[in-house]
Motif scaffolding. Sequence first.
Motif, mmCIF file in Angstrom:
data_model
loop_
_atom_site.group_PDB
_atom_site.id
_atom_site.type_symbol
_atom_site.label_atom_id
_atom_site.label_comp_id
_atom_site.label_asym_id
_atom_site.label_seq_id
_atom_site.Cartn_x
_atom_site.Cartn_y
_atom_site.Cartn_z
ATOM 1 N N VAL A 274 0.864 -1.375 -0.196
ATOM 2 C CA VAL A 274 -0.382 0.040 -0.042
ATOM 3 C C VAL A 274 0.738 1.042 -0.376
ATOM 4 N N THR A 275 0.365 3.080 -0.131
ATOM 5 C CA THR A 275 1.397 3.456 -0.557
ATOM 6 C C THR A 275 1.394 4.016 0.810
ATOM 7 N N ASN A 276 0.313 4.402 1.334
ATOM 8 C CA ASN A 276 0.672 4.356 3.190
ATOM 9 C C ASN A 276 0.489 3.917 4.107
ATOM 10 N N PRO A 277 1.702 2.780 4.853
ATOM 11 C CA PRO A 277 1.098 1.789 5.623
ATOM 12 C C PRO A 277 1.169 2.718 6.874
ATOM 13 N N GLY A 278 0.838 2.189 8.113
ATOM 14 C CA GLY A 278 0.310 2.483 9.083
ATOM 15 C C GLY A 278 -0.519 2.510 9.451
ATOM 16 N N GLN A 279 -1.351 3.294 10.828
ATOM 17 C CA GLN A 279 -2.049 2.646 11.933
ATOM 18 C C GLN A 279 -3.348 3.034 11.289
ATOM 19 N N ASP A 293 -8.538 4.544 0.063
ATOM 20 C CA ASP A 293 -8.806 5.604 0.208
ATOM 21 C C ASP A 293 -8.588 6.609 0.535
ATOM 22 N N VAL A 294 -7.862 6.479 1.921
ATOM 23 C CA VAL A 294 -7.462 7.801 3.058
ATOM 24 C C VAL A 294 -6.248 7.286 2.686
ATOM 25 N N SER A 295 -5.344 6.699 2.294
ATOM 26 C CA SER A 295 -4.454 5.914 2.566
ATOM 27 C C SER A 295 -3.617 5.798 1.308
ATOM 28 N N GLY A 296 -4.008 5.960 0.418
ATOM 29 C CA GLY A 296 -3.482 6.702 -0.913
ATOM 30 C C GLY A 296 -3.360 5.212 -1.530
ATOM 31 N N GLY A 297 -4.700 4.412 -1.676
ATOM 32 C CA GLY A 297 -4.186 3.075 -2.738
ATOM 33 C C GLY A 297 -3.296 2.083 -2.358
ATOM 34 N N MET A 298 -3.539 1.253 -3.211
ATOM 35 C CA MET A 298 -2.755 0.174 -3.726
ATOM 36 C C MET A 298 -1.033 0.762 -3.917
ATOM 37 N N ARG A 299 0.216 0.243 -3.687
ATOM 38 C CA ARG A 299 1.179 0.849 -4.934
ATOM 39 C C ARG A 299 0.602 1.070 -6.787
ATOM 40 N N THR A 300 1.639 1.983 -6.407
ATOM 41 C CA THR A 300 0.918 2.362 -8.301
ATOM 42 C C THR A 300 1.669 1.322 -9.317
ATOM 43 N N TRP A 454 7.658 -1.537 -2.991
ATOM 44 C CA TRP A 454 8.252 -0.454 -4.257
ATOM 45 C C TRP A 454 10.383 -1.449 -5.080
ATOM 46 N N ALA A 455 10.118 -2.109 -5.339
ATOM 47 C CA ALA A 455 11.237 -3.284 -5.494
ATOM 48 C C ALA A 455 11.229 -2.360 -7.207
ATOM 49 N N ASP A 456 9.835 -2.205 -8.157
ATOM 50 C CA ASP A 456 9.960 -2.246 -9.385
ATOM 51 C C ASP A 456 9.664 -1.197 -9.551
#
Length: 464
Positions: A274-279, A293-300, A454-456
């Motif tokens: 996910v774009t912004n993992p966390g609590q 939606d509020v965390s930026g979704g899955m990685r681009t 983020w590997a790619d």
Amino acid sequence: MSVVTESTEPAEPDGPSGPGGPQTSPEKLLSPVLSAFWDEPESWTLETYQRHDGYQGMRTALAMPPDDVIALVKDSGLRGRGGAGFPTGMKWQFIPQGDGKPHYLVVNADESEPGTCKDIPLLFANPHSLIEGMIIACHAIRSSHAFIYLRGEVVPVLRRLHHAVAEAYAAGYLGKDIAGSGFDLDITVHAGAGAYICGEETALLDSLEGRRGQPRLRPPFPAVAGLYACPTVVNNVESIASVPAILHRGKDWFRSMGSEKSPGFTLYSLSGHVTNPGQYEAPLGVTLRQLLDVSGGMRTGHRLKFWTPGGSSTPMFTEEHLDVPLDYEGVGAAGSMLGTKALQCFDETTCVVRAVTRWTEFYAHESCGKCTPCREGTYWLVQLLRGIEAGKGTAEDITKLEDIADTINGKSFCALGDGAASPIFSSLKYFRDEYEAHVTGGGCPFDPALSTVWADQSPQEVNA
């Protein structure tokens, strides 16, 4: 750590939104209470905690008869946040009164399940919420000694806890005659030795008593014969830390959030691709779609493939479950368990067989060995999964996986065996074709480098 603290007022979650649809704003979705001031300097200190109404709930509780405190918590609908969702007030009510024995409160802070990461950040950023909750709980169950059983590897949190307890003693919130109420309480912080099995409440009690951590045969239950064979309440960190706000703001305020059977706020731990993992602290009943939606979704450039609603021991979900309400009833009706609200999200680059193999290796390693189904079953699950992943498996091995998981499920001494079987059953339910592809294709068709977060992407893209 991502924690959004724009609003402390409860709000109804927005409707689900799909790609390109309306986005859910943090102000409308999230309801930070425990995490309201995590981002402030020195949020862990008594001074900061008192600046945010700290120990006001304690004063309210100490002015009430113990049974009234239990009734209030019971009426609020607070359910245990450690996984099972058992009503907290009802658990307190089970403690026998007038038995002439000491009563104990034990806080389970042995957080160690893959994907679960809410209690440790809470203790690191806001330990006084737990201490205040323990004072209220001990007053309710008539206990004068409480214990915090913390996972021993998290030394910075251990230091924070010791510091917070010392601050509470110095302020007169622990020790003799707390706040002039005549109530006495001592708290002991105990660091465990890093055994996952000690997250099971009876194994935790054995470990706390100095024995090897292994589950006990029940009955008797801890409420009758727990720590030192005395009546004991074992609660999760978040469960106890949620109590002060209920006492301070009232049960109606608490019930204004969440659903009818699962009221209140809770911490959702979002991790993985996910774009912004966390609590993310929100009312029970929000959906993963809204949290994404509020965390930026899955990685681009990637999409969700599978996810866990409550850590690795809960049956996995897929993209079709994005709109399942994340409360105890909604997740249960969809075929899984809310557990600890550990939302591990994996995209299409992830090999399901590899993920399940890593989880199963963890359970095999952490099995205490007390019962045969778990001790032997998890070992054989690992051997079969490793063979399938390496391209040495057969179609019969897939059937054996199901048979062994069925032999473990519901037949082991504690829930560790059930947790090991859950990802086997659910992954075969939704991704059997992927297991078969490993068999027919002679190995894993996925590139492990691509499933690393983020590997790619280049460092510039990550930091953008």
